[in-house]
Scaffold this motif. Structure first.
Motif, PDB file in Angstrom:
ATOM      1  N   THR A  23      72.755  59.130  43.914  1.00  0.00           N
ATOM      2  CA  THR A  23      71.494  59.089  44.652  1.00  0.00           C
ATOM      3  C   THR A  23      70.406  58.291  43.944  1.00  0.00           C
ATOM      4  OG1 THR A  23      70.794  61.175  43.647  1.00  0.00           O
ATOM      5  CG2 THR A  23      71.943  61.300  45.780  1.00  0.00           C
ATOM      6  N   ALA A  24      70.597  58.029  42.677  1.00  0.00           N
ATOM      7  CA  ALA A  24      69.574  57.310  41.901  1.00  0.00           C
ATOM      8  C   ALA A  24      69.582  55.823  42.238  1.00  0.00           C
ATOM      9  CB  ALA A  24      69.828  57.493  40.408  1.00  0.00           C
ATOM     10  N   ASP A  25      68.465  55.187  42.001  1.00  0.00           N
ATOM     11  CA  ASP A  25      68.373  53.738  42.126  1.00  0.00           C
ATOM     12  C   ASP A  25      68.949  53.166  40.826  1.00  0.00           C
ATOM     13  OD1 ASP A  25      67.734  51.294  43.267  1.00  0.00           O
ATOM     14  OD2 ASP A  25      65.756  51.242  42.328  1.00  0.00           O
ATOM     15  N   LEU A  26      70.094  52.508  40.909  1.00  0.00           N
ATOM     16  CA  LEU A  26      70.791  52.012  39.731  1.00  0.00           C
ATOM     17  C   LEU A  26      70.277  50.634  39.342  1.00  0.00           C
ATOM     18  CD1 LEU A  26      74.473  52.954  40.660  1.00  0.00           C
ATOM     19  CD2 LEU A  26      72.771  54.322  39.454  1.00  0.00           C
TER      20      LEU A  26
ATOM     21  N   PRO B 146      76.697  55.224  46.173  1.00  0.00           N
ATOM     22  CA  PRO B 146      77.425  56.503  46.157  1.00  0.00           C
ATOM     23  C   PRO B 146      78.909  56.276  45.811  1.00  0.00           C
ATOM     24  CG  PRO B 146      77.014  55.793  48.408  1.00  0.00           C
ATOM     25  CD  PRO B 146      76.341  54.787  47.509  1.00  0.00           C
TER      26      PRO B 146
ATOM     27  N   GLY C 169      70.758  49.021  43.250  1.00  0.00           N
ATOM     28  CA  GLY C 169      70.406  49.908  44.356  1.00  0.00           C
ATOM     29  C   GLY C 169      71.128  51.244  44.255  1.00  0.00           C
ATOM     30  N   LYS C 170      71.173  51.945  45.355  1.00  0.00           N
ATOM     31  CA  LYS C 170      71.876  53.219  45.397  1.00  0.00           C
ATOM     32  C   LYS C 170      73.348  52.949  45.724  1.00  0.00           C
ATOM     33  CE  LYS C 170      67.917  55.996  46.955  1.00  0.00           C
ATOM     34  NZ  LYS C 170      67.131  55.610  45.867  1.00  0.00           N
TER      35      LYS C 170
ATOM     36  N   GLN D  91      72.996  62.639  39.207  1.00  0.00           N
ATOM     37  CA  GLN D  91      72.153  61.812  40.079  1.00  0.00           C
ATOM     38  C   GLN D  91      72.768  60.430  40.341  1.00  0.00           C
ATOM     39  OE1 GLN D  91      68.270  61.586  38.272  1.00  0.00           O
ATOM     40  NE2 GLN D  91      68.285  63.757  37.774  1.00  0.00           N
TER      41      GLN D  91
ATOM     42  N   TYR E  30      80.531  60.811  38.542  1.00  0.00           N
ATOM     43  CA  TYR E  30      79.614  59.756  38.063  1.00  0.00           C
ATOM     44  C   TYR E  30      79.665  59.640  36.541  1.00  0.00           C
ATOM     45  CZ  TYR E  30      78.087  60.466  42.794  1.00  0.00           C
ATOM     46  OH  TYR E  30      78.078  60.608  44.156  1.00  0.00           O
TER      47      TYR E  30
ATOM     48  N   PHE F 115      69.476  55.015  35.580  1.00  0.00           N
ATOM     49  CA  PHE F 115      69.287  55.786  36.813  1.00  0.00           C
ATOM     50  C   PHE F 115      67.788  55.933  37.000  1.00  0.00           C
ATOM     51  CE2 PHE F 115      73.380  58.617  36.524  1.00  0.00           C
ATOM     52  CZ  PHE F 115      74.162  57.484  36.524  1.00  0.00           C
ATOM     53  N   ASP F 116      67.235  55.387  38.052  1.00  0.00           N
ATOM     54  CA  ASP F 116      65.789  55.443  38.316  1.00  0.00           C
ATOM     55  C   ASP F 116      64.986  55.040  37.073  1.00  0.00           C
ATOM     56  OD1 ASP F 116      66.099  56.282  40.982  1.00  0.00           O
ATOM     57  OD2 ASP F 116      66.276  58.383  40.355  1.00  0.00           O
TER      58      ASP F 116
END
Length: 161
Positions: A125-128, A157, A154-155, A122, A55, A83-84
């Motif tokens: 898994t984070a909400d981008l 991966p 959104g997320k 993260q 990432y 990220f979040d």
């Protein structure tokens, strides 16, 4: 009482010039409001892709839509990856500029570098989301348009490609 023809002519001339200048001012205002309200930035859905499983690098595509009849010169563009809601990184390259003719759109890709090491893991898994600012100039108007934007991805991966 007799009407003075010189005063009458001068009054009519001033009135005609006033009407002409008023119409020109309204037309300029109308053109500027059209130009400034019909330019938008769109994130192209599902275009965000991680370039590596750590990432560290990612790309996303955007589109500038110019719904006005005037040529738009996107002089400045900066976007931050979050990220979040926390700053994670940005595109650190110098913006080359982008010209979007009237009633057209242009797509471009941004390369994100994640520089906040404390939250880098993260990424999958984070909400981008993204935030940024764009500076657009129309050659017909003196003042450029500067506006802020935001959106979500959104997320996302890492998919291995």
């Amino acid at each position: 009482m007799r009407i003075n023809p010189v005063i009458l002519a001068a009054t009519m001339l001033v009135g005609i010039f006033g009407i002409v200048f008023g119409v020109r001012a309204f037309t300029t205002y109308d053109d500027a409001s059209e130009a400034f309200t019909r330019v938008e930035l769109q994130y192209i859905p599902d275009s965000f892709k991680w370039q590596d499983p750590e990432y560290d690098q990612a790309v996303a595509s955007f589109r500038v839509v110019n719904g006005s009849s005037f040529r738009a010169d996107v002089e400045g563009f900066s976007v931050s990856l979050r990220f979040d809601g926390e700053f994670a990184g940005t595109d650190y390259d110098i913006w080359p500029g982008l010209i979007v003719p009237g009633n057209e759109s242009r797509e471009f890709q941004m390369q994100f570098s994640v520089t906040t090491n404390s939250i880098q893991d993260q990424g999958g898994t984070a909400d981008l989301s993204f935030t940024g600012q764009m500076l657009v100039r129309f050659e017909e108007f003196e003042q450029p348009l500067s506006f802020r934007f935001r959106g979500g991805m959104g997320k996302v991966p890492y998919d291995g490609s």
